[in-house]
Design an enzyme around this catalytic site. Structure first.
Site, PDB file in Angstrom:
ATOM      1  CD  GLU A 222      -3.086  37.830  -7.736  1.00 25.03           C
ATOM      2  OE1 GLU A 222      -3.188  36.567  -7.872  1.00 25.03           O
ATOM      3  OE2 GLU A 222      -3.202  38.698  -6.865  1.00 25.03           O
TER       4      GLU A 222
ATOM      5  CE  LYS B 175      -4.372  27.783  -5.700  1.00 30.38           C
ATOM      6  NZ  LYS B 175      -5.408  28.153  -6.549  1.00 30.38           N
TER       7      LYS B 175
ATOM      8  CG  ASP C  79      -5.761  35.768 -10.823  1.00 27.80           C
ATOM      9  OD1 ASP C  79      -6.010  34.734 -11.157  1.00 27.80           O
ATOM     10  OD2 ASP C  79      -6.046  36.284  -9.683  1.00 27.80           O
TER      11      ASP C  79
ATOM     12  CE  LYS D  89      -0.519  34.592  -4.938  1.00 32.61           C
ATOM     13  NZ  LYS D  89      -1.314  33.376  -4.656  1.00 32.61           N
TER      14      LYS D  89
ATOM     15  NE  ARG E 101      -3.290   0.734  -0.570  1.00 34.16           N
ATOM     16  CZ  ARG E 101      -3.378   0.535  -2.077  1.00 34.16           C
ATOM     17  NH1 ARG E 101      -3.105   1.873  -2.779  1.00 34.16           N
ATOM     18  NH2 ARG E 101      -4.219  -0.216  -2.579  1.00 34.16           N
TER      19      ARG E 101
END
Length: 311
Positions: A219, A158, A240, A190, A123
Site C-alpha cells: 500500500e 469487506k 490509496d 500496509k 425467506r
C-alpha cells in the site's frame, strides 16, 4: 428437479468458477436453522394454516432492474426445506441465469410443488438471492462504467461474515474481479506492517522468506512510497486515496521504471479509496489496472426479489 447441469432453458448457468456445492449446503443449513430453529425446526404459521397435502406454483420475480445472482442456491434451499418437513421436493424451472440483466416484473424461476415447502423456504431463498443480486448489480454498474478503459473493478475483504464466497461469486456474476479471497493467498503490506517490520523493504523480505509462493502487494499513499515499494521488490501496488493528478503521476512514474533495474515488465496497479461510480472513468484514465471498491460488498443494497404464490 432441474440442476445447474441441465439445459440452459431450465437451469441457471454457473458463473465460472461457481459456488462450491458443499459451501451452499452448509450456508443453507445455517440459514434455515436461524429461521426455523434447530433442525428440523418449524414454521408455526405455515404449518398451522397450510395442509401438508397442498400443492401450488410460485414465481420468483424481480421487482426492480439489476443483475441477478444467487439462483444457484435455490434448489438446495428447497431440497433441505423439503427434507426437514418430510415432504416432496418442488420442481424448479429457471427463466434466467446468474449474471443476467433483469427488469421489473421479470419471472426468474417457477417453483411447483408442496405449498408448505415453498412458503417455509421463501425467506431463506430470497435472502440469499436478493443479497447476491444486489452485489452483482453494483459490480455490473462499475463494469459498465469501466468498459473500454482497460481497467477492472475489484472487490475487497469487506464482506458479510460467513457469506464471503457468495459475495465474491456475486461480484463475478456482475462482471467484476475477485482480489484476494482472504489473508492466506496474497500478502498485503500496509502501513502497520511497515511499522511493525521496520520498513517497507524489511516487510517484503520477511514475507518472501516466510511465504515465497505468494504475491506481495504494498500500500502506498504517495508517489515516493510507491517508488520505495517498487525498489523493494513489490509485485503489485495499492495506491490509496490519491487525488487523480497524484495518481496519474504515480502511474506514469511506475510505468517509466518497468522493465529496468530489476523491476517487472508490468507492475499491477490498483487504485482504492473513495471510488464512486461517477469517478470511475476518471480514475481509470490514469492507467491503473484495477479499481478496488469495498462498497460492492459492504454497502450494496439488495435487489428486490419476491416469491409470488399463484392464486
Amino acid at each position: 428437479m432441474t440442476t445447474p447441469d441441465s439445459t440452459p432453458d431450465h437451469a441457471p448457468a454457473a458463473v465460472t468458477p461457481g459456488l462450491d456445492a458443499a459451501w451452499i449446503a452448509r450456508t443453507v443449513e445455517t440459514a434455515l436453522d436461524e429461521d426455523l430453529g434447530p433442525a428440523p425446526g418449524r414454521d408455526v404459521t405455515t404449518q398451522a394454516t397450510v395442509p401438508p397435502s397442498a400443492t401450488g406454483t410460485a414465481d420468483l420475480v424481480a421487482r426492480e432492474e439489476g443483475t441477478v445472482a444467487g439462483l444457484v442456491t435455490v434448489t438446495e434451499t428447497l431440497r433441505q426445506t423439503a427434507r426437514r418437513l418430510g415432504l416432496p421436493e418442488p420442481e424448479v424451472t429457471f427463466h434466467a441465469q446468474d449474471g443476467s440483466a433483469v427488469v421489473p416484473g421479470q419471472v426468474l424461476a417457477t417453483l411447483t410443488g408442496s405449498t408448505q415447502v415453498l412458503l417455509v423456504a421463501e425467506r431463506t431463498l430470497l435472502n440469499l438471492a436478493s443479497r447476491a443480486s444486489g452485489v452483482a448489480s453494483a459490480a455490473a454498474a462499475f463494469s459498465r462504467e469501466l468498459a473500454g478503459t482497460g481497467a477492472q473493478v475489484l472487490d475487497t475483504r469487506k464482506t458479510t461474515p460467513g457469506l464471503r464466497a457468495l459475495d465474491k461469486y456475486a461480484v463475478r456474476a456482475g462482471g467484476g474481479t475477485n482480489k484476494r479471497m482472504g489473508l492466506y493467498d496474497v500478502a498485503m503490506v500496509k502501513d502497520n506492517h511497515v511499522v511493525a517490520a521496520g520498513g517497507v523493504g524489511a516487510a517484503i523480505r520477511a514475507v518472501r522468506a516466510t511465504f515465497p509462493d505468494v504475491l506481495v502487494q504494498v500500500e502506498a499513499d504517495t508517489t515516493a512510497q510507491a517508488m520505495e515499494a517498487l525498489d523493494a521488490g513489490a509485485d503489485f501496488l495499492l495506491l490509496d486515496n490519491m487525488p487523480t493528478a497524484v495518481l496519474a503521476a504515480t502511474v506514469a512514474a511506475v510505468r517509466e521504471r518497468q522493465g529496468r533495474d530489476g523491476v517487472a515488465e508490468h507492475v499491477e496497479l490498483e487504485a482504492t479509496g473513495n471510488l464512486t461510480l461517477d469517478r470511475a472513468r476518471e480514475v481509470a484514465s490514469t492507467g491503473v489496472d484495477y479499481l478496488s471498491v469495498g462498497a460492492l460488498t459492504h454497502s450494496a443494497p439488495i435487489l428486490d426479489l419476491a416469491l409470488d404464490l399463484r392464486a
